[in-house]
Design a protein around this motif. Structure first.
Motif, PDB file in Angstrom:
ATOM      1  N   THR A  69       0.802  14.730  -8.473  1.00  0.00           N
ATOM      2  CA  THR A  69       1.732  13.763  -8.236  1.00  0.00           C
ATOM      3  C   THR A  69       2.248  14.085  -6.783  1.00  0.00           C
ATOM      4  OG1 THR A  69       3.566  14.521  -9.261  1.00  0.00           O
ATOM      5  CG2 THR A  69       2.028  13.109 -10.447  1.00  0.00           C
ATOM      6  N   THR A  70       2.909  13.057  -6.239  1.00  0.00           N
ATOM      7  CA  THR A  70       3.511  13.345  -4.847  1.00  0.00           C
ATOM      8  C   THR A  70       4.569  14.486  -4.805  1.00  0.00           C
ATOM      9  OG1 THR A  70       3.119  11.207  -3.919  1.00  0.00           O
ATOM     10  CG2 THR A  70       4.748  12.598  -2.959  1.00  0.00           C
ATOM     11  N   SER A  99       1.013  14.385  -1.205  1.00  0.00           N
ATOM     12  CA  SER A  99       2.042  13.117  -0.491  1.00  0.00           C
ATOM     13  C   SER A  99       1.327  11.740  -0.903  1.00  0.00           C
ATOM     14  CB  SER A  99       2.599  13.429   0.845  1.00  0.00           C
ATOM     15  OG  SER A  99       1.409  13.465   1.773  1.00  0.00           O
ATOM     16  N   GLY A 100       1.927  10.705  -0.768  1.00  0.00           N
ATOM     17  CA  GLY A 100       1.417   9.364  -0.869  1.00  0.00           C
ATOM     18  C   GLY A 100       0.767   9.049  -2.238  1.00  0.00           C
ATOM     19  N   THR A 101      -0.082   8.297  -2.033  1.00  0.00           N
ATOM     20  CA  THR A 101      -0.770   7.540  -3.420  1.00  0.00           C
ATOM     21  C   THR A 101      -2.001   8.375  -3.725  1.00  0.00           C
ATOM     22  OG1 THR A 101       0.077   5.408  -2.977  1.00  0.00           O
ATOM     23  CG2 THR A 101      -1.363   5.758  -4.576  1.00  0.00           C
ATOM     24  N   VAL A 102      -2.004   9.274  -4.916  1.00  0.00           N
ATOM     25  CA  VAL A 102      -3.066   9.851  -5.444  1.00  0.00           C
ATOM     26  C   VAL A 102      -4.153   9.034  -5.924  1.00  0.00           C
ATOM     27  CG1 VAL A 102      -4.028  11.815  -6.838  1.00  0.00           C
ATOM     28  CG2 VAL A 102      -1.908  12.149  -5.450  1.00  0.00           C
ATOM     29  N   ALA A 103      -5.292   9.127  -5.730  1.00  0.00           N
ATOM     30  CA  ALA A 103      -6.368   7.850  -6.297  1.00  0.00           C
ATOM     31  C   ALA A 103      -7.564   8.997  -6.493  1.00  0.00           C
ATOM     32  CB  ALA A 103      -6.469   6.981  -5.242  1.00  0.00           C
ATOM     33  N   ARG A 106      -9.311  10.531  -3.639  1.00  0.00           N
ATOM     34  CA  ARG A 106      -8.492  11.136  -2.315  1.00  0.00           C
ATOM     35  C   ARG A 106      -7.004  11.497  -2.880  1.00  0.00           C
ATOM     36  NH1 ARG A 106      -7.142   5.382  -2.015  1.00  0.00           N
ATOM     37  NH2 ARG A 106      -4.830   5.134  -2.475  1.00  0.00           N
ATOM     38  N   VAL A 107      -6.604  12.594  -2.327  1.00  0.00           N
ATOM     39  CA  VAL A 107      -5.282  13.242  -2.439  1.00  0.00           C
ATOM     40  C   VAL A 107      -4.567  13.292  -1.143  1.00  0.00           C
ATOM     41  CG1 VAL A 107      -3.783  15.377  -3.244  1.00  0.00           C
ATOM     42  CG2 VAL A 107      -6.027  14.535  -4.525  1.00  0.00           C
ATOM     43  N   ASN A 132       0.346  13.479   6.328  1.00  0.00           N
ATOM     44  CA  ASN A 132      -0.945  12.924   6.056  1.00  0.00           C
ATOM     45  C   ASN A 132      -1.446  11.784   7.185  1.00  0.00           C
ATOM     46  OD1 ASN A 132       0.520  10.333   5.242  1.00  0.00           O
ATOM     47  ND2 ASN A 132       0.284  11.028   3.295  1.00  0.00           N
TER      48      ASN A 132
END
Length: 181
Positions: A69-70, A99-103, A106-107, A132
């Motif tokens: 997670t962020t 940082s940001g939205t982990v999907a 992508r991390v 990022n």
């Protein structure tokens, strides 16, 4: 069990799952130690016909495995010095965080550079961050522009078009190809 090879040059502790090279008291999963000057060098080499070089990879997951997670620290390179009674103390570090939205594919992450000070000897202070989105902050963890410096900048030369507002005192000549101010 424990396995020794040539005194303490190779040590395997299967109970804790630790490998010691140059030490018979490994402090982590892999512990490389040397008491001889340049022998502390850890060398990774590759000789093949591939265009790719070697990669040192740090992997982080939550539990077995769980999505990061962020603000999760993904890994760090620490630079420690022996300080006497306190043992090894970290003087500087490079850290990576999610940082940001982990999907699924992508991390997003950022790199941060930390140093210790005389005022707080065991506390590291973040000095620079690469976000990022490519923004770089020096003295600020939240850069708002491509290069965001919190404090005074000293330089011997700036080159290229100057846009925006200039505040403060300008000394010397400010020139471009069309005019001299």
């Amino acid at each position: 069990g424990v396995y020794y090879q040539e005194n303490s040059n190779f040590f395997w502790d299967s109970f804790y799952g630790r490998l010691g090279l140059g030490t018979n008291v490994p402090g982590g999963t892999l512990h490389v130690a040397s008491t001889v000057g340049v022998d502390g060098l850890v060398l990774f080499g590759s000789c093949n016909n591939s265009a790719f070089g070697l990669h040192l990879t740090f992997q982080k997951s939550r539990e077995s495995p769980g999505v990061v997670t962020t603000a999760d620290e993904l890994g760090a390179v620490r630079f420690d010095g022996y300080s006497g009674a306190a043992g090894f103390v970290t003087g500087a570090a490079i850290k990576a965080f999610a940082s940001g939205t982990v999907a699924t594919t992508r991390v997003p992450g950022f790199l941060s550079f930390w140093t210790g000070t005389d005022a707080a000897p065991t506390v590291l202070t973040e000095r620079m961050r690469i976000q990022n989105d490519g923004k770089v902050g020096v003295g600020t963890p939240t850069p708002g522009t491509l290069l965001d410096v919190a404090g005074t900048v000293t330089a011997t030369l700036f080159s290229g078009p100057l846009t925006g507002n200039v505040t403060g005192n300008v000394t010397g000549n400010v020139t471009d190809r069309k005019s001299v101010v």
